[in-house]
Motif scaffolding. Structure first.
Motif, mmCIF file in Angstrom:
data_model
loop_
_atom_site.group_PDB
_atom_site.id
_atom_site.type_symbol
_atom_site.label_atom_id
_atom_site.label_comp_id
_atom_site.label_asym_id
_atom_site.label_seq_id
_atom_site.Cartn_x
_atom_site.Cartn_y
_atom_site.Cartn_z
ATOM 1 N N THR A 89 97.425 25.719 -23.723
ATOM 2 C CA THR A 89 96.667 26.965 -23.574
ATOM 3 C C THR A 89 95.507 27.022 -24.557
ATOM 4 O O THR A 89 94.375 27.343 -24.190
ATOM 5 C CB THR A 89 97.588 28.177 -23.817
ATOM 6 O OG1 THR A 89 98.693 28.084 -22.928
ATOM 7 C CG2 THR A 89 96.840 29.462 -23.604
ATOM 8 N N ILE A 90 95.762 26.640 -25.794
ATOM 9 C CA ILE A 90 94.755 26.794 -26.834
ATOM 10 C C ILE A 90 93.679 25.734 -26.734
ATOM 11 O O ILE A 90 92.509 25.999 -26.985
ATOM 12 C CB ILE A 90 95.418 26.739 -28.214
ATOM 13 C CG1 ILE A 90 96.450 27.875 -28.328
ATOM 14 C CG2 ILE A 90 94.401 26.900 -29.329
ATOM 15 C CD1 ILE A 90 95.885 29.247 -28.123
ATOM 16 N N CYS B 87 100.944 29.228 -29.904
ATOM 17 C CA CYS B 87 100.618 29.639 -28.543
ATOM 18 C C CYS B 87 100.904 28.565 -27.494
ATOM 19 O O CYS B 87 100.941 28.875 -26.303
ATOM 20 C CB CYS B 87 99.135 30.031 -28.456
ATOM 21 S SG CYS B 87 98.715 31.385 -29.553
ATOM 22 N N ARG C 222 90.746 26.772 -24.806
ATOM 23 C CA ARG C 222 90.055 27.991 -25.175
ATOM 24 C C ARG C 222 89.382 27.913 -26.541
ATOM 25 O O ARG C 222 88.532 28.712 -26.865
ATOM 26 C CB ARG C 222 91.037 29.170 -25.182
ATOM 27 C CG ARG C 222 91.703 29.363 -23.833
ATOM 28 C CD ARG C 222 92.608 30.583 -23.819
ATOM 29 N NE ARG C 222 91.831 31.814 -23.959
ATOM 30 C CZ ARG C 222 92.387 33.027 -23.901
ATOM 31 N NH1 ARG C 222 93.691 33.154 -23.718
ATOM 32 N NH2 ARG C 222 91.627 34.095 -24.045
ATOM 33 N N ILE D 28 92.581 34.526 -31.374
ATOM 34 C CA ILE D 28 91.650 33.618 -30.682
ATOM 35 C C ILE D 28 90.265 34.246 -30.586
ATOM 36 O O ILE D 28 89.243 33.590 -30.832
ATOM 37 C CB ILE D 28 92.183 33.278 -29.274
ATOM 38 C CG1 ILE D 28 93.474 32.468 -29.387
ATOM 39 C CG2 ILE D 28 91.138 32.500 -28.477
ATOM 40 C CD1 ILE D 28 94.185 32.267 -28.069
ATOM 41 N N LYS D 29 90.202 35.537 -30.232
ATOM 42 C CA LYS D 29 88.912 36.221 -30.156
ATOM 43 C C LYS D 29 88.204 36.203 -31.510
ATOM 44 O O LYS D 29 86.983 36.036 -31.598
ATOM 45 C CB LYS D 29 89.119 37.667 -29.705
ATOM 46 C CG LYS D 29 89.578 37.811 -28.258
ATOM 47 C CD LYS D 29 89.775 39.282 -27.906
ATOM 48 C CE LYS D 29 90.225 39.448 -26.461
ATOM 49 N NZ LYS D 29 90.465 40.885 -26.117
ATOM 50 N N TYR E 256 96.450 38.379 -37.949
ATOM 51 C CA TYR E 256 96.730 38.550 -36.522
ATOM 52 C C TYR E 256 97.887 37.656 -36.094
ATOM 53 O O TYR E 256 98.806 38.081 -35.373
ATOM 54 C CB TYR E 256 95.488 38.225 -35.695
ATOM 55 C CG TYR E 256 94.478 39.342 -35.632
ATOM 56 C CD1 TYR E 256 94.829 40.599 -35.149
ATOM 57 C CD2 TYR E 256 93.157 39.149 -36.050
ATOM 58 C CE1 TYR E 256 93.905 41.629 -35.084
ATOM 59 C CE2 TYR E 256 92.226 40.173 -35.990
ATOM 60 C CZ TYR E 256 92.605 41.410 -35.511
ATOM 61 O OH TYR E 256 91.687 42.438 -35.440
ATOM 62 N N TYR F 229 98.200 36.941 -30.974
ATOM 63 C CA TYR F 229 97.540 35.634 -30.842
ATOM 64 C C TYR F 229 96.224 35.716 -30.068
ATOM 65 O O TYR F 229 95.274 34.982 -30.357
ATOM 66 C CB TYR F 229 98.497 34.649 -30.176
ATOM 67 C CG TYR F 229 99.775 34.464 -30.955
ATOM 68 C CD1 TYR F 229 99.752 33.900 -32.224
ATOM 69 C CD2 TYR F 229 100.995 34.888 -30.434
ATOM 70 C CE1 TYR F 229 100.924 33.743 -32.960
ATOM 71 C CE2 TYR F 229 102.172 34.741 -31.160
ATOM 72 C CZ TYR F 229 102.119 34.164 -32.425
ATOM 73 O OH TYR F 229 103.276 34.017 -33.146
ATOM 74 N N VAL F 230 96.169 36.590 -29.067
ATOM 75 C CA VAL F 230 94.928 36.729 -28.299
ATOM 76 C C VAL F 230 93.813 37.253 -29.209
ATOM 77 O O VAL F 230 92.669 36.765 -29.172
ATOM 78 C CB VAL F 230 95.133 37.677 -27.099
ATOM 79 C CG1 VAL F 230 93.801 37.915 -26.374
ATOM 80 C CG2 VAL F 230 96.160 37.095 -26.142
ATOM 81 N N GLU F 231 94.149 38.251 -30.023
ATOM 82 C CA GLU F 231 93.162 38.787 -30.964
ATOM 83 C C GLU F 231 92.740 37.716 -31.978
ATOM 84 O O GLU F 231 91.571 37.661 -32.400
ATOM 85 C CB GLU F 231 93.739 39.996 -31.699
ATOM 86 C CG GLU F 231 93.805 41.276 -30.884
ATOM 87 C CD GLU F 231 94.969 41.281 -29.903
ATOM 88 O OE1 GLU F 231 95.734 40.287 -29.888
ATOM 89 O OE2 GLU F 231 95.101 42.254 -29.138
#
Length: 420
Positions: A415-416, A411, A419, A386-387, A376, A382-384
């Motif tokens: 931000t990271i 990222c 999360r 993180i998920k 990914y 990057y969002v995927e």
């Protein structure tokens, strides 16, 4: 342990005690002072010591049950045997000492080993075979310094003596000393006397010590003597040259072989992969199939690694994947992990995710999860990624810190941090 006197035996002034009823010693005595002794283990791990008079009239048997139990105190030890023999005034020959040393070697009892070593060296001059057994006993018990001291004191050493110490140092990851011992050993023995497994061990030591010169000398000696046709040995030579990024040497070894098998082909593939000759890897894989050489899961994982770096949108990788399915090797965890990485590097994320989902949940190791997250990230999702990290944690797999750092850098730390 208890002593049981058989009928028609004379009473002996000897006392033994124990805590297990099944551990016992049974013996008879003889009025004769001259006897012959024989020793052996039976199928129940019992040591049978029999001796008879020179007239062969009275046969005495001593049976010591060595049944292994979880409680150490309930076992009959070599000390018990030695005390019994001393009480009966029976001399202990070399073959009985050898059996006792073997017992200590198998049980790895360091205390008994030192006790036995002291007794043997104090009471007799051990022959070379018994000294070799003592050497192996100390190493199996973790008494490395004692073993080295014994080795240095041995005036006479045979091949087994040297080989035991070389393998011990290699197992201890002291490859420099293993190489030194091998060099000293060469003054006493020729390469014709060296078995394949010892040469392979030396080549491994050359790799870890980055001693390419010695490895080449070993190879040259093998060629000179005409004993370099062993497939296992040549696979090790190809691995040796491959790790030194010497593809020419690896190809020379491969081409000198009169026949090939899975091991030699895979070694060639790995050597080419290390030097980034990825198109050659796929060519060798195809030739391997034409020669009808059996392919292993290690072969497939190595070829898939190369296919992911050819940058042909997964064309070669799909062919290798189809071949793995045909041979029923696509269900192997290592092959599946390599498939995820190959498809991810080729930009085929749906295929990478499908390969990941095909892995049974219980067999998904850290490498498989990391390969999917990295796929990914490599393609900018990057969002995927993180998920997927959340799914990874929910599955009880802890992400590697290096992987998290890569994602933070990609990222943005602020931000990271909130999360992950």
């Amino acid at each position: 342990m208890e002593i049981v006197a058989t009928p028609q035996s004379k009473t002996v002034g000897l006392s033994c005690c124990g805590h297990a009823a099944h551990n016992h010693i049974a013996f008879t005595t003889s009025t004769s002072t001259k006897y012959m002794s024989k020793f052996k283990f039976n199928n129940n791990n019992s040591l049978i010591i029999s001796h008879q008079t020179t007239k062969k009239k009275n046969v005495d048997i001593i049976l010591i049950n060595y049944q292994t139990t979880k409680k150490k105190k309930s076992r009959c030890t070599c000390s018990d045997v030695l005390r019994l023999m001393d009480g009966l005034k029976l001399p202990i020959p070399d073959d009985m000492y050898a059996l006792l040393v073997q017992e200590c070697t198998l049980t790895a009892d360091s205390v008994r080993a030192m006790e036995l070593h002291t007794r043997i060296t104090r009471s007799l001059k051990p022959p070379l075979p018994l000294l070799n057994r003592l050497l192996l006993m100390h190493l199996s018990c973790g008494l490395f310094d004692t073993a080295r001291h014994l080795f240095d004191r041995m005036i006479c050493k045979d091949f087994l003596t040297w080989a035991t110490m070389i393998l011990a140092y290699a197992a201890k990851a002291d490859y420099y000393e293993a190489v030194n011992l091998f060099l000293n050993m060469q003054s006493q023995f020729t390469f014709l006397e060296f078995p394949t497994w010892l040469i392979v061990c030396v080549l491994q030591a050359c790799l870890y010590t980055e001693n390419m010169g010695l490895g080449k000398q070993v190879h040259a000696s093998l060629l000179k003597l005409g004993i370099a046709n062993d497939l296992f040995l040549n696979s090790s030579l190809m691995e040796f040259y491959g790790k030194f990024d010497c593809l020419e040497g690896a190809d020379f070894v491969f081409n000198q072989l009169p026949r090939h098998n899975t091991m030699t082909w895979t070694a060639r593939i790995i050597s080419s992969c290390r030097e980034d000759h990825f198109h050659d890897v796929f060519t060798y894989f195809t030739e391997m199939g034409r020669a009808r050489i059996k392919k292993s899961t290690f072969t497939f994982s190595s070829v898939l690694r190369a296919c992911g770096r050819i940058h042909d949108h997964g064309h070669c990788g799909r062919q290798v994947h189809a071949n793995a399915i045909k041979l029923g090797l696509d269900a192997d965890t290592y092959v599946q992990c390599s498939l995820i990485d190959m498809y991810g590097r080729s930009g085929l994320l749906p295929d990478a995710k499908l390969a990941f989902e095909m892995i049974d949940g219980n067999k998904r190791n850290t490498a498989c999860w990391n390969a999917m997250v990295t796929s990914y990230m490599r393609n900018g999702f990057y969002v995927e990624a993180i998920k997927f990290l959340y799914q990874m944690k929910a599955a009880g797999v802890q992400p590697q810190e290096s992987l998290l750092n890569q994602l933070r850098i990609a990222c943005g730390a602020n931000t990271i941090e909130s999360r992950i």
